[in-house]
Design a protein around this motif. Structure first.
Motif, PDB file in Angstrom:
ATOM      1  N   LEU A 322       6.976  -0.959  13.136  1.00  0.00           N
ATOM      2  CA  LEU A 322       5.973  -0.115  11.758  1.00  0.00           C
ATOM      3  C   LEU A 322       5.994  -1.139  10.948  1.00  0.00           C
ATOM      4  O   LEU A 322       4.658  -0.623   9.628  1.00  0.00           O
ATOM      5  CB  LEU A 322       7.475   1.621  12.161  1.00  0.00           C
ATOM      6  CG  LEU A 322       6.783   2.345  12.690  1.00  0.00           C
ATOM      7  CD1 LEU A 322       8.357   3.390  12.907  1.00  0.00           C
ATOM      8  CD2 LEU A 322       5.612   2.775  12.493  1.00  0.00           C
ATOM      9  N   PRO A 323       7.401  -1.610  10.148  1.00  0.00           N
ATOM     10  CA  PRO A 323       6.823  -2.163   9.303  1.00  0.00           C
ATOM     11  C   PRO A 323       5.615  -3.005   9.086  1.00  0.00           C
ATOM     12  O   PRO A 323       5.363  -3.444   7.907  1.00  0.00           O
ATOM     13  CB  PRO A 323       8.134  -3.078   8.864  1.00  0.00           C
ATOM     14  CG  PRO A 323       8.704  -2.966  10.059  1.00  0.00           C
ATOM     15  CD  PRO A 323       8.315  -1.920  11.018  1.00  0.00           C
ATOM     16  N   VAL A 325       2.568  -3.000  11.158  1.00  0.00           N
ATOM     17  CA  VAL A 325       1.881  -2.361  10.963  1.00  0.00           C
ATOM     18  C   VAL A 325       1.569  -1.794   9.277  1.00  0.00           C
ATOM     19  O   VAL A 325       0.203  -2.113   8.390  1.00  0.00           O
ATOM     20  CB  VAL A 325       1.340  -1.732  11.338  1.00  0.00           C
ATOM     21  CG1 VAL A 325       2.229  -0.133  11.264  1.00  0.00           C
ATOM     22  CG2 VAL A 325       0.129  -0.997  11.970  1.00  0.00           C
ATOM     23  N   LEU A 326       2.029  -1.342   8.529  1.00  0.00           N
ATOM     24  CA  LEU A 326       2.262  -1.256   7.070  1.00  0.00           C
ATOM     25  C   LEU A 326       1.656  -2.384   5.947  1.00  0.00           C
ATOM     26  O   LEU A 326       0.896  -2.302   5.326  1.00  0.00           O
ATOM     27  CB  LEU A 326       3.079  -0.170   6.612  1.00  0.00           C
ATOM     28  CG  LEU A 326       3.713   0.445   7.341  1.00  0.00           C
ATOM     29  CD1 LEU A 326       5.257   1.597   6.859  1.00  0.00           C
ATOM     30  CD2 LEU A 326       2.809   2.134   7.061  1.00  0.00           C
ATOM     31  N   ASP A 327       2.574  -3.128   6.346  1.00  0.00           N
ATOM     32  CA  ASP A 327       1.928  -4.614   5.798  1.00  0.00           C
ATOM     33  C   ASP A 327       0.695  -5.444   6.313  1.00  0.00           C
ATOM     34  O   ASP A 327      -0.170  -5.270   5.208  1.00  0.00           O
ATOM     35  CB  ASP A 327       3.090  -5.592   5.935  1.00  0.00           C
ATOM     36  CG  ASP A 327       3.730  -5.275   4.870  1.00  0.00           C
ATOM     37  OD1 ASP A 327       4.165  -4.313   4.493  1.00  0.00           O
ATOM     38  OD2 ASP A 327       5.028  -5.888   5.860  1.00  0.00           O
ATOM     39  N   ALA A 328      -0.313  -4.447   7.231  1.00  0.00           N
ATOM     40  CA  ALA A 328      -1.496  -5.456   7.377  1.00  0.00           C
ATOM     41  C   ALA A 328      -2.718  -4.189   7.222  1.00  0.00           C
ATOM     42  O   ALA A 328      -3.779  -4.948   6.961  1.00  0.00           O
ATOM     43  CB  ALA A 328      -1.111  -5.326   9.604  1.00  0.00           C
ATOM     44  N   LEU A 329      -2.350  -2.987   7.405  1.00  0.00           N
ATOM     45  CA  LEU A 329      -2.843  -2.042   6.890  1.00  0.00           C
ATOM     46  C   LEU A 329      -3.372  -2.749   5.251  1.00  0.00           C
ATOM     47  O   LEU A 329      -4.256  -2.205   4.833  1.00  0.00           O
ATOM     48  CB  LEU A 329      -2.222  -1.015   6.810  1.00  0.00           C
ATOM     49  CG  LEU A 329      -2.855  -0.297   8.621  1.00  0.00           C
ATOM     50  CD1 LEU A 329      -1.508   1.075   8.606  1.00  0.00           C
ATOM     51  CD2 LEU A 329      -3.991   0.174   8.456  1.00  0.00           C
ATOM     52  N   ASP A 330      -1.765  -2.527   4.736  1.00  0.00           N
ATOM     53  CA  ASP A 330      -2.466  -3.358   2.900  1.00  0.00           C
ATOM     54  C   ASP A 330      -3.072  -4.826   2.922  1.00  0.00           C
ATOM     55  O   ASP A 330      -4.161  -4.118   1.864  1.00  0.00           O
ATOM     56  CB  ASP A 330      -0.911  -3.235   2.305  1.00  0.00           C
ATOM     57  CG  ASP A 330       0.074  -2.186   2.031  1.00  0.00           C
ATOM     58  OD1 ASP A 330      -1.071  -0.863   2.046  1.00  0.00           O
ATOM     59  OD2 ASP A 330       0.919  -2.120   1.871  1.00  0.00           O
ATOM     60  N   ASP A 331      -2.845  -5.069   4.240  1.00  0.00           N
ATOM     61  CA  ASP A 331      -3.440  -6.437   3.260  1.00  0.00           C
ATOM     62  C   ASP A 331      -5.401  -6.415   3.638  1.00  0.00           C
ATOM     63  O   ASP A 331      -5.596  -6.874   3.351  1.00  0.00           O
ATOM     64  CB  ASP A 331      -2.996  -7.528   4.895  1.00  0.00           C
ATOM     65  CG  ASP A 331      -3.664  -9.343   4.292  1.00  0.00           C
ATOM     66  OD1 ASP A 331      -3.323 -10.228   3.631  1.00  0.00           O
ATOM     67  OD2 ASP A 331      -4.035  -9.718   5.758  1.00  0.00           O
ATOM     68  N   MET A 332      -4.971  -5.437   4.907  1.00  0.00           N
ATOM     69  CA  MET A 332      -7.009  -5.482   5.071  1.00  0.00           C
ATOM     70  C   MET A 332      -7.713  -4.503   4.029  1.00  0.00           C
ATOM     71  O   MET A 332      -8.648  -4.650   4.106  1.00  0.00           O
ATOM     72  CB  MET A 332      -6.760  -4.262   6.842  1.00  0.00           C
ATOM     73  CG  MET A 332      -7.793  -3.586   7.150  1.00  0.00           C
ATOM     74  SD  MET A 332      -8.702  -4.530   7.768  1.00  0.00           S
ATOM     75  CE  MET A 332      -7.813  -5.119   9.125  1.00  0.00           C
ATOM     76  N   VAL A 333      -6.555  -3.865   3.462  1.00  0.00           N
ATOM     77  CA  VAL A 333      -7.355  -2.874   2.291  1.00  0.00           C
ATOM     78  C   VAL A 333      -7.553  -4.410   1.089  1.00  0.00           C
ATOM     79  O   VAL A 333      -8.817  -3.876   1.024  1.00  0.00           O
ATOM     80  CB  VAL A 333      -6.484  -1.699   1.845  1.00  0.00           C
ATOM     81  CG1 VAL A 333      -7.114  -0.700   0.572  1.00  0.00           C
ATOM     82  CG2 VAL A 333      -6.384  -0.697   2.706  1.00  0.00           C
ATOM     83  N   HIS A 334      -6.869  -4.851   0.924  1.00  0.00           N
ATOM     84  CA  HIS A 334      -6.833  -5.786   0.224  1.00  0.00           C
ATOM     85  C   HIS A 334      -8.165  -6.434   0.487  1.00  0.00           C
ATOM     86  O   HIS A 334      -9.075  -6.923  -0.707  1.00  0.00           O
ATOM     87  CB  HIS A 334      -5.490  -6.327  -0.180  1.00  0.00           C
ATOM     88  CG  HIS A 334      -5.843  -7.333  -1.049  1.00  0.00           C
ATOM     89  ND1 HIS A 334      -5.678  -7.901  -2.154  1.00  0.00           N
ATOM     90  CD2 HIS A 334      -6.107  -9.606  -1.033  1.00  0.00           C
ATOM     91  CE1 HIS A 334      -6.054  -8.741  -3.246  1.00  0.00           C
ATOM     92  NE2 HIS A 334      -5.694  -9.681  -2.067  1.00  0.00           N
ATOM     93  N   ASN A 335      -8.028  -7.408   1.762  1.00  0.00           N
ATOM     94  CA  ASN A 335      -9.190  -7.691   2.058  1.00  0.00           C
ATOM     95  C   ASN A 335     -10.403  -7.390   2.138  1.00  0.00           C
ATOM     96  O   ASN A 335     -11.772  -7.982   2.005  1.00  0.00           O
ATOM     97  CB  ASN A 335      -9.307  -8.335   3.475  1.00  0.00           C
ATOM     98  CG  ASN A 335      -8.048 -10.028   3.186  1.00  0.00           C
ATOM     99  OD1 ASN A 335      -8.200 -10.047   2.867  1.00  0.00           O
ATOM    100  ND2 ASN A 335      -7.737  -9.674   5.133  1.00  0.00           N
ATOM    101  N   LEU A 336     -10.751  -5.712   2.290  1.00  0.00           N
ATOM    102  CA  LEU A 336     -11.942  -5.274   2.373  1.00  0.00           C
ATOM    103  C   LEU A 336     -12.396  -4.839   0.797  1.00  0.00           C
ATOM    104  O   LEU A 336     -13.690  -4.901   0.731  1.00  0.00           O
ATOM    105  CB  LEU A 336     -12.222  -3.847   2.749  1.00  0.00           C
ATOM    106  CG  LEU A 336     -11.884  -3.258   4.304  1.00  0.00           C
ATOM    107  CD1 LEU A 336     -11.565  -2.187   4.526  1.00  0.00           C
ATOM    108  CD2 LEU A 336     -13.566  -4.211   4.731  1.00  0.00           C
ATOM    109  N   ASN A 337     -11.443  -5.063  -0.034  1.00  0.00           N
ATOM    110  CA  ASN A 337     -12.387  -4.403  -1.561  1.00  0.00           C
ATOM    111  C   ASN A 337     -12.490  -6.237  -1.685  1.00  0.00           C
ATOM    112  O   ASN A 337     -13.654  -6.323  -2.294  1.00  0.00           O
ATOM    113  CB  ASN A 337     -10.451  -4.898  -2.378  1.00  0.00           C
ATOM    114  CG  ASN A 337     -10.412  -3.025  -2.391  1.00  0.00           C
ATOM    115  OD1 ASN A 337     -11.520  -2.284  -2.909  1.00  0.00           O
ATOM    116  ND2 ASN A 337      -9.134  -2.564  -2.252  1.00  0.00           N
TER     117      ASN A 337
END
Length: 498
Positions: A322-323, A325-337
């Motif tokens: 869980l921790p 995937v939560l970090d990975a989701l934040d990183d994915m959003v950052h990279n998409l931006n």
């Protein structure tokens, strides 16, 4: 509770040091020695459903054993040292003169000294409290009392396991020790205290005293790989970048609800969340199926269209993932931006083929919160910290099963604080003979991490070279004048796809 009194030989001041057995009190005070660490750790093991017991070493140490259903045996675990399944650590690493090591469980006690020695005849000469038959008789009596009231079936199962354990202890006692494997002296505790106890072992307190640690990070790689169908679906349906980011944030909200639900019964009903999230579920949740599977979760829909996200397997695996995937989701959003061309799904937006489950050895580490494997656990808040690494240090990664791989890229993430400790200059090397000789793969100078938790990606330009060990030699930190330490938030290695 008991009290220890320490009288300083220099100032004659007396210091009171209370020792607590109550785990709740220990969690409050967060102070103690090996007994307190083992007490808390054993409680956690039992809370996670593992059969656990305390090991009392009569030469003044305490640790834990857990029964592994996979291995079919008891495993050595030392929470003070952060090591597992290295039973010869004390005799070979610390140079301890063992005599009695007694396992204490809720269903009995037993003598497990033979698991922790290859010098039984020497140990036997130090077992002089009473005779061996007397020791056996006392432990048998205590065990029988602990098992009073057990059903005949349970007694039969325990007796069978006890018999198998005795056979294993006798067999291991006569197994050949691999002399090429060096074990470190004691790492926990004040330096002077360890000197007085003579538990440095054969090593001095140098950078070579770290143990080899195994990375438990297959779930990190599975999570990274599982973003591929998600991103592919976004591109296929020509979602705008803003809509893709919104979908990822909606999914993160669901995962946060799962994280906040009870450990053994994690479950979230989608009809209890916002309307926007419900719309996301029906449109895009199928593309997240692989990601849920990587978290040991699953989605279920009833005839009325209600969707539940719940456990699909071992709750421990979910808690570990869980921790990440939560970090990975934040990183994915950052990279998409930052992504200009969302129609192209490639590295570093898509992090496929991450190398995992290898072994790590470092020049040094900060115990217990800065050990070497923290660089590979996929969690932002953890880090590898080298106390004397500002002017030079190294960390070495050995591929699982000695497989030969081609490294195509790697990522380094800055840690949570102290930017002066960030690596600035380093080289990356590969070895195809287990570490005897090294080949330069990449060299970086004057690298500055401008933010905390910032990831920087580096591609390997050489093509076609296969190695089974990789080494990072960090040559200098960002501000060598203000710190003696180096710290790295994470290191991720990526192999060429087959």
């Amino acid at each position: 509770m008991c009290h220890l009194l320490h009288s300083c030989s220099f100032c004659s001041r007396i210091t009171r040091f209370p020792r607590y057995n109550d785990v709740l009190k220990l969690l409050e005070t967060r102070r103690g020695r090996c007994g307190e660490w083992a007490n808390c750790f054993t409680l956690y093991c039992r809370a996670f459903g593992y059969e656990s017991r305390l090991i009392l070493d009569f030469t003044d140490h305490v640790w834990t054993e857990c029964f592994s259903q996979v291995l079919g045996r008891w495993m050595h675990l030392d929470p003070c040292e952060g090591v597992y399944d290295i039973p010869l650590l004390y005799e070979k690493g610390w140079s301890k003169k063992l005599n009695y090591a007694i396992a204490i469980a809720k269903d009995g006690v037993c003598d497990v000294t033979k698991r922790y020695t290859r010098k039984w005849h020497e140990v036997l000469s130090r077992r002089n409290i009473t005779t061996e038959p007397a020791v056996s008789a006392v432990l048998t009596t205590i065990t029988q009392e602990c098992r009073r009231g057990f059903t005949s079936q349970v007694l039969s199962e325990l007796d069978d396991r006890d018999k198998k354990e005795k056979e294993v202890l006798e067999r291991d006692l006569h197994s050949t020790d691999d002399g090429s494997i060096s074990l470190p002296g004691r790492q926990s505790g004040d330096k002077e205290w360890r000197k007085l106890r003579m538990e440095f072992g054969s090593d001095s307190l140098t950078c070579s005293s770290c143990p080899v640690r195994i990375c438990i990070d297959e779930h990190v790689t599975r999570i990274y790989n599982a973003f591929h169908p998600v991103l592919t679906q976004f591109v296929k349906e020509e979602h705008a970048k803003a809509k893709a980011i919104r979908a990822l944030k909606n999914f993160k909200g669901i995962i946060m609800d799962v994280k906040n639900s009870p450990f053994k019964t994690r479950k979230v009903s989608i009809d209890s969340v916002s309307n926007s999230t419900q719309a996301f579920v029906h449109q895009l949740l199928p593309s997240f199926a692989e990601l849920l599977d990587a978290l040991s979760l699953k989605s279920m829909m009833d005839p009325d269209g209600k969707v539940d996200i719940c456990l699909a397997g071992d709750p421990v695996k979910t808690s570990l993932a869980l921790p990440v995937v939560l970090d990975a989701l934040d990183d994915m959003v950052h990279n998409l931006n930052k992504c200009d061309n969302f129609g192209e799904v490639s590295f570093p937006l898509l992090k496929s083929n991450r190398i995992h489950s290898g072994s790590v050895l470092a020049s040094g580490e900060e115990f217990p919160f800065g050990i070497a494997t923290s660089a590979f656990d996929g969690i932002q808040t953890s880090k590898w910290e080298e106390p004397n690494g500002a002017k030079g240090c190294w960390i070495m990664y050995k591929v699982k099963d000695n497989r030969m791989l081609e490294l195509v890229a790697y990522e380094i993430m800055s840690a949570n604080d102290a930017p002066e400790r960030d690596p600035m200059d380093w080289v990356v090397e590969g070895s195809n003979d287990g570490g005897s000789s090294w080949h330069l793969l990449d060299k970086q100078n004057s690298q500055i991490f401008e933010d905390r938790f910032q990831r920087r990606t580096y591609k390997i330009t050489s093509v076609g070279s296969l190695f089974n060990v990789y080494r990072f030699r960090f040559l200098a930190v960002r501000d060598i004048q203000s710190t003696s330490r180096l710290q790295v938030g994470s290191i991720d290695l990526y192999e060429r796809s087959s």
